[in-house]
Design a protein around this motif. Structure first.
Motif, short mmCIF file in Angstrom:
data_model
loop_
_atom_site.label_atom_id
_atom_site.label_comp_id
_atom_site.label_asym_id
_atom_site.label_seq_id
_atom_site.Cartn_x
_atom_site.Cartn_y
_atom_site.Cartn_z
N TYR A 74 -17.37 -3.79 6.90
CA TYR A 74 -17.34 -2.91 5.73
C TYR A 74 -16.27 -3.33 4.72
O TYR A 74 -15.19 -3.77 5.07
CB TYR A 74 -17.13 -1.44 6.12
CG TYR A 74 -15.95 -1.19 7.06
CD1 TYR A 74 -14.65 -1.08 6.59
CD2 TYR A 74 -16.15 -1.06 8.44
CE1 TYR A 74 -13.59 -0.86 7.44
CE2 TYR A 74 -15.10 -0.84 9.31
CZ TYR A 74 -13.82 -0.74 8.80
OH TYR A 74 -12.76 -0.54 9.65
N LYS A 75 -16.69 -3.22 3.46
CA LYS A 75 -15.77 -3.26 2.34
C LYS A 75 -16.19 -2.10 1.44
O LYS A 75 -17.20 -1.45 1.71
CB LYS A 75 -15.88 -4.58 1.59
CG LYS A 75 -15.36 -5.79 2.38
CD LYS A 75 -15.28 -7.03 1.50
CE LYS A 75 -14.80 -8.23 2.33
NZ LYS A 75 -14.64 -9.44 1.50
N THR A 90 -8.59 1.22 6.48
CA THR A 90 -8.12 0.06 5.72
C THR A 90 -9.33 -0.84 5.47
O THR A 90 -10.09 -1.10 6.39
CB THR A 90 -7.07 -0.71 6.53
OG1 THR A 90 -6.01 0.18 6.86
CG2 THR A 90 -6.51 -1.88 5.74
N ALA A 91 -9.50 -1.29 4.23
CA ALA A 91 -10.63 -2.17 3.91
C ALA A 91 -10.35 -2.89 2.61
O ALA A 91 -9.47 -2.49 1.84
CB ALA A 91 -11.92 -1.36 3.79
N GLN A 92 -11.11 -3.94 2.37
CA GLN A 92 -11.01 -4.61 1.08
C GLN A 92 -11.86 -3.88 0.04
O GLN A 92 -12.87 -3.27 0.38
CB GLN A 92 -11.49 -6.06 1.18
CG GLN A 92 -10.46 -6.98 1.80
CD GLN A 92 -10.87 -8.45 1.73
OE1 GLN A 92 -11.62 -8.86 0.85
NE2 GLN A 92 -10.37 -9.22 2.67
N HIS A 139 -3.40 3.71 8.38
CA HIS A 139 -4.47 4.67 8.05
C HIS A 139 -4.63 5.78 9.09
O HIS A 139 -5.31 6.75 8.84
CB HIS A 139 -5.80 3.93 7.84
CG HIS A 139 -6.26 3.11 9.00
ND1 HIS A 139 -6.54 1.77 8.89
CD2 HIS A 139 -6.47 3.42 10.30
CE1 HIS A 139 -6.91 1.30 10.08
NE2 HIS A 139 -6.88 2.29 10.94
N VAL A 184 -6.90 -5.15 -1.13
CA VAL A 184 -7.04 -4.33 0.06
C VAL A 184 -6.69 -2.89 -0.32
O VAL A 184 -5.97 -2.66 -1.29
CB VAL A 184 -6.14 -4.81 1.22
CG1 VAL A 184 -6.55 -6.19 1.68
CG2 VAL A 184 -4.67 -4.80 0.82
N ALA A 185 -7.20 -1.96 0.44
CA ALA A 185 -6.98 -0.55 0.09
C ALA A 185 -6.96 0.33 1.33
O ALA A 185 -7.48 -0.04 2.38
CB ALA A 185 -8.09 -0.08 -0.85
N LEU A 186 -6.31 1.46 1.16
CA LEU A 186 -6.50 2.57 2.09
C LEU A 186 -7.52 3.47 1.43
O LEU A 186 -7.34 3.89 0.29
CB LEU A 186 -5.18 3.32 2.31
CG LEU A 186 -4.10 2.57 3.10
CD1 LEU A 186 -2.77 3.30 3.03
CD2 LEU A 186 -4.53 2.40 4.56
N LEU A 210 0.85 -1.21 0.00
CA LEU A 210 0.00 0.00 0.00
C LEU A 210 0.88 1.25 0.00
O LEU A 210 0.61 2.23 -0.70
CB LEU A 210 -0.93 0.00 1.22
CG LEU A 210 -2.07 -1.02 1.20
CD1 LEU A 210 -2.76 -1.10 2.55
CD2 LEU A 210 -3.08 -0.67 0.10
N THR A 260 -14.24 -4.69 -3.14
CA THR A 260 -14.96 -5.86 -3.62
C THR A 260 -15.76 -5.50 -4.86
O THR A 260 -15.87 -4.33 -5.22
CB THR A 260 -15.88 -6.42 -2.50
OG1 THR A 260 -16.40 -7.69 -2.92
CG2 THR A 260 -17.02 -5.48 -2.18
N TYR A 283 -7.30 -11.16 -3.29
CA TYR A 283 -8.27 -10.11 -3.01
C TYR A 283 -7.55 -8.77 -2.88
O TYR A 283 -6.33 -8.74 -2.70
CB TYR A 283 -9.07 -10.41 -1.74
CG TYR A 283 -8.23 -10.72 -0.52
CD1 TYR A 283 -7.72 -9.71 0.28
CD2 TYR A 283 -7.94 -12.04 -0.17
CE1 TYR A 283 -6.94 -10.00 1.39
CE2 TYR A 283 -7.17 -12.34 0.94
CZ TYR A 283 -6.67 -11.32 1.72
OH TYR A 283 -5.90 -11.59 2.82
N ARG A 303 -16.70 -0.73 -2.76
CA ARG A 303 -16.76 -1.11 -4.17
C ARG A 303 -16.80 0.17 -5.00
O ARG A 303 -17.13 1.25 -4.49
CB ARG A 303 -18.02 -1.96 -4.43
CG ARG A 303 -19.30 -1.14 -4.40
CD ARG A 303 -20.51 -1.92 -4.85
NE ARG A 303 -21.71 -1.14 -4.62
CZ ARG A 303 -22.91 -1.65 -4.34
NH1 ARG A 303 -23.07 -2.94 -4.28
NH2 ARG A 303 -23.94 -0.85 -4.15
#
Lengths: 385, 371, 134
Positions: free
Chosen positions: C124-125, C87-89, A247, C75-77, A147, C91, C73, C127
């Protein structure tokens, strides 16, 4: 406050020690360090370790290790700060000697990652992140590095190939280090072809986890001069924390803890970055090397990568880093890393680094980072005239 | 709790006229205050099933079916449909007194899906929550109960969901159609409704045309027995009984929507009841998304509500194997115009589409044995 | 079984409920009760809109225990419109490549299941923002 020096160092080879247990690895390093110091009169032992609870189902390492090492009864305790555990343990030892609470103190950093196989290692490592808000989303240490790397490349117009220099340098240096995990060179052309771990971090971008132990013996500098021919004094020691979750940081591309820790260390030692002859930094991923060069004042924000590209980080460069292979090629020893870094700098300052030797090294710095930057420990070591 | 009407000295249900007609009418007028659809984005073309199991030579009951992603289940899909219904209704979720989820693919065998939904939409803790089971009519069954709850003024709002991630044995006829999707319908006072519900009717017999035993992964069915004695008898009987009691015929309805196990059945039922193709077209989604079981006729209804006009009249008839059919008579109000843009349309979900092959499908549906 | 710790966090995981600092007004997610900006207590709940942008992303190929069945999969900030980052995936990307700056919206999905018999953890994710009015 008393001045503190290193009088003994010891380390095991980093790698997959299938036949050796955690306590045995620690003993090997302790044994070597005490022999190097020429004393067994240790008053306290600080153990740096991160993963034993998860991967060896073993805690209470202080008592376990001194008992096994023939030092039963000696004050001993584990210091934990994720990957910065070793550096944090070293700092506790420095403080103990400085304060006058103890004369001869030993630090051992040990990690045993091969007691369990499968995904358990990845799972144990990510415990350094925020379990409720990072790890639960399936991130790994590599993903956190990725990231940062993706954003770093995006903001600074960096290509993957531009980062190759960090891994190439680490591998080239490790060839001369008999204790390194991977003693083979890496080509820049191979770097970009590594199999993907967490896009854009690939196998050649990330440090391999290995078993290993390193130990350092400290005592007051006054005493050290009479005990060993070439003691190395601890010119500065600092530890700073930041939010453990990526984060939660105002600017994730600034390792604020590392920046503050380095600044404090320079101030304490009365030096500037230009006075540092070599830097053992925490290159678990190439982007961490770049960010730490920036945080420690060797490059402006967003320009750390250019040092690798311009050849400034080699043994003859402006600021040699990972001189014995770094985490990338010596191996990532988790909570033992900070002590390995200190051992390597002492070797350099003694002029005893063999094929890894940086010419005329007189002052070296270690930068040990826990998690994705939540803890940073800096030590500046100097040879005594 | 406020909002409850004072107890009456003579119970209205004790009136001699009540119960003579099998029609169910609420004491106070009710309707649909908000609605929301959900259809997952992955699509398995029926031709892919045929490619694997019939050399591509078998007939195809639908064009393709909606498949949930690896991180989706009836709870997550219900949450999104419920949020869409709440966005349209614009009400305080704390005023909801029942969250009911009808499905035959609840993520837990024991432990309610409805509590997950209620928690996620902010309806807890002053609410009832329950999961409903009656094959493909579990959702409309909940609607009838909600009409009763709100119609008796025990609650201002009740949320009813029909949602499924339907299971099908690899190679079975149902594998072409068993799909994922559904809708949430928020029942409330008629004055606040975008469509009022004048009456409903339920036709039930014990007809074992389709079932799943507790320890089985996939349902079994009676093959051709599911048609005449199952689907058609119940669907047609329910529709006819409702229309007879209301003295209506097909031409009185602008739109009609039926349970859609495939393309043929609802089209044939509509024709037999005298409906034209245009009346069923906007609610006939099965060709594009497959049979969403408990979600099937409810998501068909949301498809109609997306395009309907005030004063339009709608007939909805669900069918659940086992067997039974629920018929509803709805009349659209002008509130539909201001509310329907508040959330994604059913067609937005139909258009959101990523085609997958049979191999990906088997992974997404966890049909691969990995231990 | 990590049942209690997941249950405790349901409010923030299901509804993206964070906090506002009583003192300086900064919006906090994840909620932490003590404002990191001014160190004052932050008690007032605040429900985030669920809209944000991708700050950075990575696709995980080598997953930790409990996540193997979902790999690879993403993941993202995610930087929320109201300010904080989480931080979450990501989808439902379908054929879409994730990009820095991509507008995203919150959905509630399965995060993991504790084995075949264990509880399912929801949360939470994000999209890509769904296009409407097709």
């Amino acid at each position: 406050m008393r001045d503190v020096s290193v009088i003994g160092i010891g380390q095991t080879k980093v790698g997959e020690h299938w036949t050796t247990s955690l306590r045995h690895l620690a003993w090997e390093a302790i044994h070597a360090a005490l022999a190097d110091a020429g004393t067994e009169a240790v008053e306290a032992v600080y153990v740096g370790n991160m993963l034993a609870g998860a991967l060896s189902r073993q805690q209470h390492l202080g008592a376990l290790i001194v008992d096994f090492a023939g030092l039963r009864g000696v004050e001993a305790v584990t210091v934990e700060a994720a990957d910065a555990s070793g550096g944090a343990a070293l700092r506790q030892a420095v403080l103990a000697v400085r304060s006058g609470a103890a004369e001869v103190v030993l630090v051992v950093g040990v990690e045993k990652v091969t007691d369990m196989v499968g995904a358990s290692g990845t799972t144990a490592q990510v415990a350094a992140a925020d379990a409720d808000h990072e790890a639960v989303h399936g991130v790994t240490s590599a993903a956190l590095g990725a990231l940062l790397m993706r954003r770093y490349m995006h903001e600074n117009g960096v290509e993957l190939a531009d980062m190759a220099g960090f891994s190439v340098n680490a591998h080239a240096n490790a060839v001369g280090n008999p204790y390194a995990m991977f003693r083979r060179p890496l080509k820049a052309s191979s770097f970009v072809k590594g199999s993907m771990v967490a896009d854009p971090v690939n196998l050649f971008d990330s440090a391999p986890a290995g078993d290993g132990a390193a130990a350092v013996v400290l005592c007051p500098t006054e005493m050290a001069k009479d005990m060993v021919p070439s003691p190395v004094r601890v010119a500065a020691s600092s530890l700073v924390t930041d939010a453990p979750a990526l984060h939660d940081r105002a600017d994730p591309l600034v390792l604020a803890a590392a920046n503050t820790a380095a600044g404090r260390a320079y101030h304490a030692a009365g030096v500037v970055p230009g006075d540092i002859d070599l830097l053992e930094l925490h290159d678990s991923f190439t982007v961490f090397a770049a960010l730490q060069l920036e945080a420690a004042g060797f490059a402006q924000r967003g320009e750390g990568w250019t040092l690798a590209k311009n050849g400034d980080i080699g043994p003859q460069g402006r600021i040699p880093i990972s001189t014995c292979g770094g985490l990338k090629a010596r191996g990532d020893v988790g909570g033992g890393t900070g002590v390995y870094q200190a051992v390597e700098v002492v070797q350099q300052l003694r002029g005893a680094a063999g094929d890894c030797q940086v010419p005329n090294a007189r002052r070296g710095m270690t930068l040990n980072v826990g998690g994705s930057g939540g803890t940073a420990v800096v030590h500046i070591l100097e040879s005594i005239e | 709790m406020s909002g409850t009407a004072p107890a009456q000295s003579t119970h209205p249900a004790a009136h001699p006229a009540v119960g003579v007609s099998p029609l169910m009418r609420p004491h106070y007028p009710v309707g649909i205050v908000g609605y929301g659809a959900y259809i997952p984005r992955y699509r398995l073309p029926a031709s892919e099933v045929a490619r694997i199991w019939t050399d591509g030579k078998g007939g195809l009951p639908v064009r393709e079916k909606a498949v949930p992603g690896l991180d989706e289940d009836v709870a997550t899909m219900s949450v999104e449909a419920a949020r869409n219904a709440l966005k349209r209704a614009g009400i305080d979720p704390a005023l909801i007194r029942a969250v009911w989820v009808g499905s035959e693919s609840h993520p837990y065998a024991v432990k309610p899906t409805s509590t997950i939904v209620a928690e996620a939409i902010g309806a807890v803790p002053n609410t009832q929550a329950a999961d409903w089971e009656f094959a493909c009519k579990a959702g409309t069954e909940a609607m009838q109960a909600a009409i009763g709850l709100v119609g008796a003024a025990m609650a201002r709002y009740a949320l009813c969901i029909g949602m499924d991630t339907a299971q099908s044995r690899p190679g079975d006829a149902l594998e072409y159609t068993a799909a994922a999707g559904g809708a949430a319908i928020l029942i409330g006072p008629a004055e606040e409704s975008l469509a009022t519900i004048s009456a409903s009717y339920s036709y039930v017999t014990d007809t074992p045309d389709f079932w799943r035993r507790p320890d089985d992964s996939y349902p079994s069915h009676g093959d051709r027995f599911t048609g005449e004695p199952g689907y058609f008898n119940h669907t047609l009987s329910a529709a006819k009984a409702l229309m007879e009691a209301l003295e209506t015929s097909a031409s009185d309805y602008t739109w009609a929507v039926f349970h859609q196990p495939n393309l043929k059945f609802p089209q044939r039922a509509a024709k037999m009841l005298g409906f034209e193709q245009e009346q069923t077209a906007p609610g006939l989604l099965v060709g594009d998304i497959g049979n969403t079981y408990a979600g099937s006729c409810m998501v068909g209804l949301t498809g109609i509500l997306d395009i309907t006009q005030p004063d339009d009249r709608i007939l909805m008839v669900s069918y659940g194997s086992g067997a039974g059919a629920d018929a509803f008579d709805l009349t659209v109000t002008d509130k539909v115009l201001e509310r329907r843009d508040g959330a994604p349309m059913t067609r937005d979900y139909v258009a959101r589409r990523t085609e997958i092959d049979y191999a990906t499908y088997t992974r997404y549906r966890r049909k691969l044995r990995t231990k | 079984m990590e049942l209690p710790r997941h249950w405790r966090l349901q409010n923030q995981r299901y509804g993206l409920v964070g906090e506002v600092c009583d003192q300086c007004g900064v919006k906090l997610f994840p909620p932490r009760d003590v404002c990191p900006s001014c160190a004052e207590p932050a008690h007032e709940q605040y429900t985030f809109s669920g809209r944000g942008q991708v700050y950075s992303h990575s696709t995980v190929y080598s997953a930790p225990a409990g996540y193997e069945e979902y790999a690879p999969y993403t993941v993202a900030l995610v930087k929320l419109d109201e300010g904080p980052m989480l931080t979450a995936q990501l989808t439902d990307l379908g054929d879409q490549e994730p990009e820095i700056g991509m507008p995203v919206e919150m959905v509630t999905r399965r995060l993991r299941a504790e084995g075949e018999q264990g509880m399912i953890v929801y949360g939470y994710k994000f999209r890509p923002v769904m296009s409407q009015g097709s």
